[in-house]
Design a protein around this motif. Structure first.
Motif, mmCIF file in Angstrom:
data_model
loop_
_atom_site.group_PDB
_atom_site.id
_atom_site.type_symbol
_atom_site.label_atom_id
_atom_site.label_comp_id
_atom_site.label_asym_id
_atom_site.label_seq_id
_atom_site.Cartn_x
_atom_site.Cartn_y
_atom_site.Cartn_z
ATOM 1 N N ALA A 7 2.221 6.061 -7.293
ATOM 2 C CA ALA A 7 1.182 6.884 -7.906
ATOM 3 C C ALA A 7 1.635 8.343 -8.000
ATOM 4 C CB ALA A 7 -0.112 6.773 -7.108
ATOM 5 N N VAL A 8 2.271 8.826 -6.928
ATOM 6 C CA VAL A 8 2.775 10.204 -6.931
ATOM 7 C C VAL A 8 3.874 10.367 -7.985
ATOM 8 C CG1 VAL A 8 3.971 11.964 -5.567
ATOM 9 C CG2 VAL A 8 2.177 10.580 -4.523
ATOM 10 N N THR A 56 -2.872 -0.560 -6.768
ATOM 11 C CA THR A 56 -2.718 -1.095 -5.409
ATOM 12 C C THR A 56 -3.325 -2.488 -5.303
ATOM 13 O OG1 THR A 56 -2.824 1.160 -4.528
ATOM 14 C CG2 THR A 56 -3.152 -0.648 -2.975
ATOM 15 N N ASN A 82 -0.053 0.195 -12.882
ATOM 16 C CA ASN A 82 -0.076 1.548 -12.344
ATOM 17 C C ASN A 82 0.261 2.603 -13.394
ATOM 18 O OD1 ASN A 82 0.404 3.972 -10.889
ATOM 19 N ND2 ASN A 82 0.909 2.824 -9.052
ATOM 20 N N PHE A 108 0.843 -1.202 0.000
ATOM 21 C CA PHE A 108 0.000 0.000 0.000
ATOM 22 C C PHE A 108 0.879 1.254 0.000
ATOM 23 C CE2 PHE A 108 -2.000 3.368 2.547
ATOM 24 C CZ PHE A 108 -3.111 3.642 1.762
ATOM 25 N N ILE A 109 1.886 1.262 0.868
ATOM 26 C CA ILE A 109 2.805 2.409 0.917
ATOM 27 C C ILE A 109 3.537 2.565 -0.409
ATOM 28 C CG2 ILE A 109 4.903 3.312 2.007
ATOM 29 C CD1 ILE A 109 3.994 1.932 4.601
ATOM 30 N N ASN A 110 4.009 1.452 -0.971
ATOM 31 C CA ASN A 110 4.765 1.499 -2.216
ATOM 32 C C ASN A 110 3.922 2.024 -3.375
ATOM 33 O OD1 ASN A 110 7.086 0.901 -3.920
ATOM 34 N ND2 ASN A 110 5.895 -0.797 -4.720
ATOM 35 N N GLN A 111 2.682 1.542 -3.481
ATOM 36 C CA GLN A 111 1.832 1.992 -4.588
ATOM 37 C C GLN A 111 1.387 3.437 -4.420
ATOM 38 O OE1 GLN A 111 1.626 0.527 -7.463
ATOM 39 N NE2 GLN A 111 3.029 -0.910 -6.468
ATOM 40 N N SER A 112 1.243 3.890 -3.206
ATOM 41 C CA SER A 112 0.940 5.305 -2.975
ATOM 42 C C SER A 112 2.108 6.167 -3.460
ATOM 43 C CB SER A 112 0.682 5.554 -1.481
ATOM 44 O OG SER A 112 -0.426 4.796 -1.035
ATOM 45 N N PHE A 113 3.303 5.723 -3.140
ATOM 46 C CA PHE A 113 4.502 6.430 -3.598
ATOM 47 C C PHE A 113 4.608 6.393 -5.121
ATOM 48 C CE2 PHE A 113 9.175 6.097 -4.513
ATOM 49 C CZ PHE A 113 9.483 7.426 -4.267
ATOM 50 N N TYR A 138 -4.972 4.522 -9.181
ATOM 51 C CA TYR A 138 -4.371 4.236 -7.867
ATOM 52 C C TYR A 138 -4.963 2.965 -7.260
ATOM 53 C CZ TYR A 138 -3.415 4.712 -2.883
ATOM 54 O OH TYR A 138 -3.035 4.480 -1.592
#
Length: 331
Positions: A132-133, A158, A196, A125-130, A154
């Protein structure tokens, strides 16, 4: 400052390295992705942009106070922090210069905490949030993406990462050796990148991106250019993560068998994070250098696979269609 330094005109839009070769691109990205630039305040970065704009406007070279070294440093700051299409200041988390510190912390966490499902879910979750940015920040900004499209991209990325990670973990825990199970994070990262990046930049694929002639004039749109550029970005991103996520598990498998290391298990996560950082220092510029950022496409291919866009380009150029068109693929 010497007289020659004051009077020598500098083209701030001309690359300092030969971007037509892999070696030149590697040097450029190693220069441009310097993690130290992330620590600078926005005011300093805006000063660099102001200097770039001043040089682009021309003027009396004798009145310029910056040395050649200072101009080159400001060019570096501008390249690292501002979007090449819009000139806007990028979110610091999404800059390629943040790939080493950001990537090493997240990848180190994924590699160190892969044994339980909750830990896998959290770190993916943290990795995909990063991601996405990063993907949004380094898109081709001439093709705007809606908030809805960003949300779908996103969630999809994820979800794909979690399915790949949990699926591989559950399957490999029964079928594979403990060593092979260490590669679960890489399988998830590779799968998520394939989802992604295309979804985050889906508007480019649906509507096409601007293509230019050799003089930099926009002469049309192309969906093929978007597909080519995004495909190259996917390959580069997977390659960027591969050495750290494939080689480090092999090292850890051997290292954890030593009695001395077993006594300092607290050092596991910091050590892996540091090692990932070492890999990324080399792999970020290497992966970015695989393909030129300013890609080209044969117009004969456009004529075959997207004739309607080819005809539109033909009208814009009054029938004088160049052999190749050029576009920014993003990073």
């Amino acid at each position: 400052m010497s007289q020659s330094q004051e009077l020598t005109p500098i083209d701030v839009d001309k690359p300092l390295f030969d971007l037509g070769t892999f070696t030149g691109r590697f040097k450029y990205y190693a220069w441009m992705t310097d993690p130290r630039t992330v620590l600078l305040p926005s005011e300093r970065l805006l000063q660099a942009k102001e200097m770039m704009e001043k040089y682009r406007q021309g003027g009396d070279a004798a009145q310029r106070k910056e040395s050649t070294e200072e101009v080159h440093y400001n060019m570096k700051l501008y390249s690292s922090a501002f979007h090449p299409d819009t000139g806007e200041l990028q979110n610091f988390c999404g800059r390629m210069s943040f790939q080493v510190p950001g990537g090493m912390l997240i990848t180190g966490g994924m590699l160190a905490f892969y044994r339980t499902v909750p830990a896998v879910v959290l770190w993916q979750f943290i990795n995909q949030s990063f991601n996405a940015v990063v993907n949004y920040t380094n898109r081709n900004a001439n093709s705007p993406t809606s908030v809805t499209q960003l949300g779908v991209a996103y969630v999809s990325a994820t979800t794909s990462a979690l399915i790949a990670a949990i699926g591989c973990k559950n399957y490999w825990s029964k079928k594979a050796t403990p060593l092979f199970q260490r590669f679960v994070p890489f399988a998830a990262v590779a799968a998520a990148n394939c989802v992604n990046i295309p979804l985050m930049r889906q508007n480019e694929i649906l509507s096409g991106i601007e293509v230019k002639n050799a003089d930099g004039e926009v002469i049309g749109q192309s969906r093929l250019a978007a597909i080519k550029g995004i495909s190259e970005v996917v390959i580069s991103r997977i390659a960027m993560a591969a050495p750290g996520m494939l080689v480090l598990p092999l090292i850890m498998e051997k290292l954890e068998k030593f009695p001395v290391y077993k006594k300092i298990k607290w050092a596991n996560a910091p050590f892996q994070t540091l090692m990932v950082g070492c890999f990324l220092c080399f792999m970020v510029p290497t992966a970015c250098a695989f393909f030129p950022q300013q890609c080209s496409l044969d117009t004969a291919t456009m004529r075959t696979f997207e004739p309607e866009l080819y005809e539109d380009m033909k009208k814009r150029t009054q029938g004088v269609i160049p052999k190749r068109v050029y576009f920014n693929k993003g990073l």
